[in-house]
Write a protein that holds these residues in place. Structure first.
Motif, PDB file in Angstrom:
ATOM      1  N   ALA A   1      17.843   9.416  -6.647  1.00 42.48           N
ATOM      2  CA  ALA A   1      16.800  10.437  -6.723  1.00 42.48           C
ATOM      3  C   ALA A   1      16.308  10.603  -8.152  1.00 42.48           C
ATOM      4  O   ALA A   1      15.100  10.708  -8.408  1.00 42.48           O
ATOM      5  CB  ALA A   1      17.320  11.768  -6.188  1.00 42.48           C
TER       6      ALA A   1
ATOM      7  N   ARG B   1      14.119   7.655  -9.310  1.00 43.56           N
ATOM      8  CA  ARG B   1      12.768   7.598  -8.729  1.00 43.56           C
ATOM      9  C   ARG B   1      11.739   8.324  -9.592  1.00 43.56           C
ATOM     10  O   ARG B   1      10.549   8.002  -9.549  1.00 43.56           O
ATOM     11  CB  ARG B   1      12.777   8.175  -7.309  1.00 43.56           C
ATOM     12  CG  ARG B   1      13.308   7.203  -6.263  1.00 43.56           C
ATOM     13  CD  ARG B   1      13.025   7.679  -4.860  1.00 43.56           C
ATOM     14  NE  ARG B   1      13.873   8.776  -4.452  1.00 43.56           N
ATOM     15  CZ  ARG B   1      15.055   8.625  -3.848  1.00 43.56           C
ATOM     16  NH1 ARG B   1      15.515   7.411  -3.588  1.00 43.56           N
ATOM     17  NH2 ARG B   1      15.778   9.674  -3.491  1.00 43.56           N
TER      18      ARG B   1
ATOM     19  N   GLY C   1      12.697  13.111  -3.432  1.00 43.45           N
ATOM     20  CA  GLY C   1      13.376  13.457  -2.198  1.00 43.45           C
ATOM     21  C   GLY C   1      14.317  14.629  -2.374  1.00 43.45           C
ATOM     22  O   GLY C   1      15.341  14.738  -1.690  1.00 43.45           O
TER      23      GLY C   1
ATOM     24  N   THR D   1      14.884  19.045  -2.970  1.00 47.01           N
ATOM     25  CA  THR D   1      14.401  20.289  -2.387  1.00 47.01           C
ATOM     26  C   THR D   1      14.291  21.370  -3.447  1.00 47.01           C
ATOM     27  O   THR D   1      15.253  21.647  -4.170  1.00 47.01           O
ATOM     28  CB  THR D   1      15.365  20.773  -1.286  1.00 47.01           C
ATOM     29  OG1 THR D   1      15.559  19.721  -0.338  1.00 47.01           O
ATOM     30  CG2 THR D   1      14.815  22.009  -0.592  1.00 47.01           C
TER      31      THR D   1
END
Length: 216
Positions: A75, A78, A108, A110
């Motif tokens: 994550a 990215r 990805g 939250t």
């Protein structure tokens, strides 16, 4: 034998931090950095002045320092070559940077509401530090393009499983931070040996039981 190689970059490595800030329009920005340290309830983070995060910190005077675990490396990677600033400087374009407005979506991850600041937390990060900026320092050679931000930690959120029961301490065996050394990611969480410093400070880590070590 030691040599003197004339190192181009002194970037030995620290835990990766996902800095959550608010853009001028109220949207969330997220920036991975690995220039940070903490003492007591204060921290210092550094980054290039051309970043959207710097603009947000100067305007909003607050942030959330989200500490990802080693398992979150994909994550973080990215969004490693992205910027929230719509104006991407040429040297950054050459490095492969591009403008991305919604980094949470790209990573990805939250967005999670903070309690004392407007800046966003990252729900997946096991440690989240809500902070306010107390000072800004130019950093580096004459005409620096880097700033160091001194922050006060207002509230720390820690995953319950990482807190040693009955204490206010993080379990150093359970906590496996994502580390960046010379632009490469590292992790592991293995404890090498008991620390005399931890013994002197009477830290309640119980490494002998948790990590299979015998204290000496």
């Amino acid at each position: 034998m030691h040599v003197v190689p004339g190192l181009k970059v002194l970037y030995f490595g620290t835990p990766v931090v996902l800095v959550g800030t608010r853009n001028e329009d109220g949207s969330a920005n997220l920036a991975p950095i690995s220039s940070a340290f903490w003492l007591g309830q204060s921290g210092m983070i550094g980054m290039g002045n051309g970043s959207q995060t710097v603009a947000n910190l100067l305007r909003e005077r607050e942030c959330v320092l989200n500490l990802p675990s080693a398992s979150m490396v994909d994550a973080v990677d990215r969004i490693a070559l992205t910027t929230g600033n719509p104006v991407v400087e040429e040297y950054r374009v050459q490095q492969g940077y591009r403008h991305v407005r919604d980094k949470f979506a790209l990573a990805g991850l939250t967005e999670q509401v903070a309690e004392l600041v407007r800046a966003p937390r990252v729900a997946q990060c096991p440690i989240q530090l809500e902070c306010r900026v107390v000072a800004v320092h130019p950093f580096g050679e004459v005409g620096p393009n880097v700033s160091a931000f001194q922050v006060e930690v207002l509230r720390a959120h820690v995953e319950e499983e990482l807190v040693i029961p009955g204490t206010q301490y993080v379990d150093p065996v359970g906590w496996d931070p994502l580390i960046m050394k010379f632009c490469e990611f590292f992790g592991g969480g293995a404890n090498l040996r008991p620390s005399r410093l931890a013994q002197g400070w009477q830290m309640p880590h119980q490494l002998g039981e948790r990590a299979g070590h015998i204290r000496v």
